[in-house]
Scaffold this active site. Structure first.
Site, PDB file in Angstrom:
ATOM      1  N   ASP A 135      -3.454  11.580  -1.200  1.00  0.00           N
ATOM      2  CA  ASP A 135      -3.793  13.179  -0.622  1.00  0.00           C
ATOM      3  C   ASP A 135      -4.327  14.063  -2.805  1.00  0.00           C
ATOM      4  O   ASP A 135      -3.565  13.346  -3.976  1.00  0.00           O
ATOM      5  CB  ASP A 135      -2.487  14.010  -0.778  1.00  0.00           C
ATOM      6  CG  ASP A 135      -2.531  13.472   0.566  1.00  0.00           C
ATOM      7  OD1 ASP A 135      -3.358  13.777   1.573  1.00  0.00           O
ATOM      8  OD2 ASP A 135      -1.428  13.181   0.809  1.00  0.00           O
ATOM      9  N   GLU A 170       1.067  -1.168   0.226  1.00  0.00           N
ATOM     10  CA  GLU A 170       0.438   0.149   0.236  1.00  0.00           C
ATOM     11  C   GLU A 170       0.890   1.660  -0.152  1.00  0.00           C
ATOM     12  O   GLU A 170       1.820   1.374   1.227  1.00  0.00           O
ATOM     13  CB  GLU A 170      -0.834  -0.079   0.691  1.00  0.00           C
ATOM     14  CG  GLU A 170      -2.020   1.025   1.154  1.00  0.00           C
ATOM     15  CD  GLU A 170      -2.449   0.722   2.501  1.00  0.00           C
ATOM     16  OE1 GLU A 170      -3.769   2.108   2.343  1.00  0.00           O
ATOM     17  OE2 GLU A 170      -2.538   0.962   3.557  1.00  0.00           O
ATOM     18  N   THR A 199     -10.234   2.146   5.239  1.00  0.00           N
ATOM     19  CA  THR A 199      -9.545   2.098   5.751  1.00  0.00           C
ATOM     20  C   THR A 199      -9.579   3.633   6.164  1.00  0.00           C
ATOM     21  O   THR A 199     -10.827   4.060   6.844  1.00  0.00           O
ATOM     22  CB  THR A 199      -8.905   3.097   4.568  1.00  0.00           C
ATOM     23  OG1 THR A 199      -9.514   4.884   4.563  1.00  0.00           O
ATOM     24  CG2 THR A 199      -8.794   2.525   2.858  1.00  0.00           C
ATOM     25  N   GLU A 200      -8.706   4.118   7.534  1.00  0.00           N
ATOM     26  CA  GLU A 200      -9.163   5.556   8.051  1.00  0.00           C
ATOM     27  C   GLU A 200     -10.110   6.447   7.103  1.00  0.00           C
ATOM     28  O   GLU A 200     -11.165   6.892   8.111  1.00  0.00           O
ATOM     29  CB  GLU A 200      -7.571   6.176   8.610  1.00  0.00           C
ATOM     30  CG  GLU A 200      -7.475   5.356   9.972  1.00  0.00           C
ATOM     31  CD  GLU A 200      -6.017   4.504  10.333  1.00  0.00           C
ATOM     32  OE1 GLU A 200      -5.572   4.936   9.203  1.00  0.00           O
ATOM     33  OE2 GLU A 200      -5.896   4.329  11.123  1.00  0.00           O
ATOM     34  N   TYR A 201      -9.783   6.854   6.514  1.00  0.00           N
ATOM     35  CA  TYR A 201      -9.959   7.942   5.575  1.00  0.00           C
ATOM     36  C   TYR A 201     -11.328   7.691   4.920  1.00  0.00           C
ATOM     37  O   TYR A 201     -12.281   8.147   4.515  1.00  0.00           O
ATOM     38  CB  TYR A 201      -9.475   8.678   4.508  1.00  0.00           C
ATOM     39  CG  TYR A 201      -8.182   9.435   5.039  1.00  0.00           C
ATOM     40  CD1 TYR A 201      -7.366   9.593   5.670  1.00  0.00           C
ATOM     41  CD2 TYR A 201      -8.567  11.170   4.589  1.00  0.00           C
ATOM     42  CE1 TYR A 201      -6.373   9.980   6.411  1.00  0.00           C
ATOM     43  CE2 TYR A 201      -8.076  11.626   4.831  1.00  0.00           C
ATOM     44  CZ  TYR A 201      -6.743  11.264   5.810  1.00  0.00           C
ATOM     45  OH  TYR A 201      -5.871  12.727   6.653  1.00  0.00           O
ATOM     46  N   GLU A 202     -11.694   6.536   4.748  1.00  0.00           N
ATOM     47  CA  GLU A 202     -12.689   6.232   4.207  1.00  0.00           C
ATOM     48  C   GLU A 202     -14.080   5.494   4.975  1.00  0.00           C
ATOM     49  O   GLU A 202     -15.056   6.475   4.957  1.00  0.00           O
ATOM     50  CB  GLU A 202     -12.274   4.399   3.853  1.00  0.00           C
ATOM     51  CG  GLU A 202     -13.688   3.571   2.897  1.00  0.00           C
ATOM     52  CD  GLU A 202     -13.253   2.431   2.451  1.00  0.00           C
ATOM     53  OE1 GLU A 202     -12.206   1.823   2.071  1.00  0.00           O
ATOM     54  OE2 GLU A 202     -14.688   1.659   2.255  1.00  0.00           O
ATOM     55  N   ASP A 257     -12.935   9.183  -2.285  1.00  0.00           N
ATOM     56  CA  ASP A 257     -14.293  10.163  -2.394  1.00  0.00           C
ATOM     57  C   ASP A 257     -14.258  10.988  -2.940  1.00  0.00           C
ATOM     58  O   ASP A 257     -14.984  11.818  -2.645  1.00  0.00           O
ATOM     59  CB  ASP A 257     -14.457  10.406  -0.575  1.00  0.00           C
ATOM     60  CG  ASP A 257     -13.408  10.922  -0.447  1.00  0.00           C
ATOM     61  OD1 ASP A 257     -12.088  11.275  -0.398  1.00  0.00           O
ATOM     62  OD2 ASP A 257     -13.497  12.462  -0.336  1.00  0.00           O
TER      63      ASP A 257
END
Ligand code: SAM
Length: 216
Positions: A118, A44, A191-194, A154
């Site tokens: 990012d 990843e 994931t964290e951001y997901e 996203d």
């Protein structure tokens, strides 16, 4: 792009060379020797705090994983999770995904994950996007023939940009999701951001792509 150093975090990384090698380029072509078992290698790029890759490594002991993260203090967060979990199938690279071909030999990697990279919306920062053409070329070099990229975001603009670059660079799209959590993916690891963006109601875009074997 330079690595962002924080002395206290760097010291902590240096204390665990068994998980974060001080010289990842010395393992180029020999990563399997850092794992207990020789098995497919999934990486990843831009792992963040490591929630996704740690959970994957727990769920799939038959796959070897490498988390690659550029920020020193963030790499320490993955390291802390690994110190607790002691997963034999997880290694960490504190490095730059733009140097992938220095860390891996051609064909050494079976799958590249990119999660919530990012977006770098300004045109002058385009080269930093993990799906810019330079990065795609790095993935092509280190992936085995028909090895895959799995990408989630996203950010619709970044997703469209990535689709365009992949197709211009000759990658084949295997599957595309325009709203992952609506369309469903049975084994999706969040994931964290997901987690953060899904809670806000953002649709999650996902794609799987591979570079075709040259038949000429
Ligand atoms: C928005 S976060 C996403 C983290 C995680 N993948 C997730 O989905 O929760 C993007 C991460 O990519 C890392 N990153 C950005 N550019 C990178 C590069 N060139 N090489 C390695 N990591 C990078 C950042 O430091 C950050 O931790």
């Amino acid at each position: 792009m330079r690595l962002r150093h924080k002395p206290w975090a760097q010291d902590r990384i240096n204390d665990y060379p068994q998980y974060v090698s001080p010289a990842p380029e010395t393992h180029r072509g020999h990563w399997q020797e850092r794992f207990e078992k020789q098995q497919p290698l999934h990486i990843e790029v831009g792992s963040g705090k490591g929630q996704f890759i740690i959970n994957l490594a727990k769920q799939n002991p038959e796959i070897n994983y490498i988390a690659l993260e550029i920020q020193t203090s963030v790499t320490v967060m993955i390291l802390d999770k690994q110190i607790e979990a002691q997963l034999p199938n997880l290694q960490i690279i504190h490095g730059n995904g733009g140097h992938l071909n220095q860390y891996f030999a051609p064909g050494e990697v079976d799958l590249v994950y990119l999660n919530f990279s990012d977006p770098w919306p300004k045109k002058r920062h385009e080269k930093r996007r993990l799906t810019s053409k330079n990065f795609l070329e790095q993935y092509r070099e280190v992936l085995k023939p028909e090895g895959e990229i799995h990408f989630k975001t996203d950010n619709r603009g970044l997703f469209e940009y990535s689709l365009a670059n992949l197709s211009q660079c000759g990658w084949i799209l295997k599957q595309v999701w325009l709203d992952l959590h609506e369309d469903g993916l049975s084994n999706n690891v969040i994931t964290e951001y997901e987690e953060k963006f899904s809670q806000k109601g953002h649709p999650i875009y996902r794609l799987e792509a591979y570079y075709p074997i040259d038949t000429h």
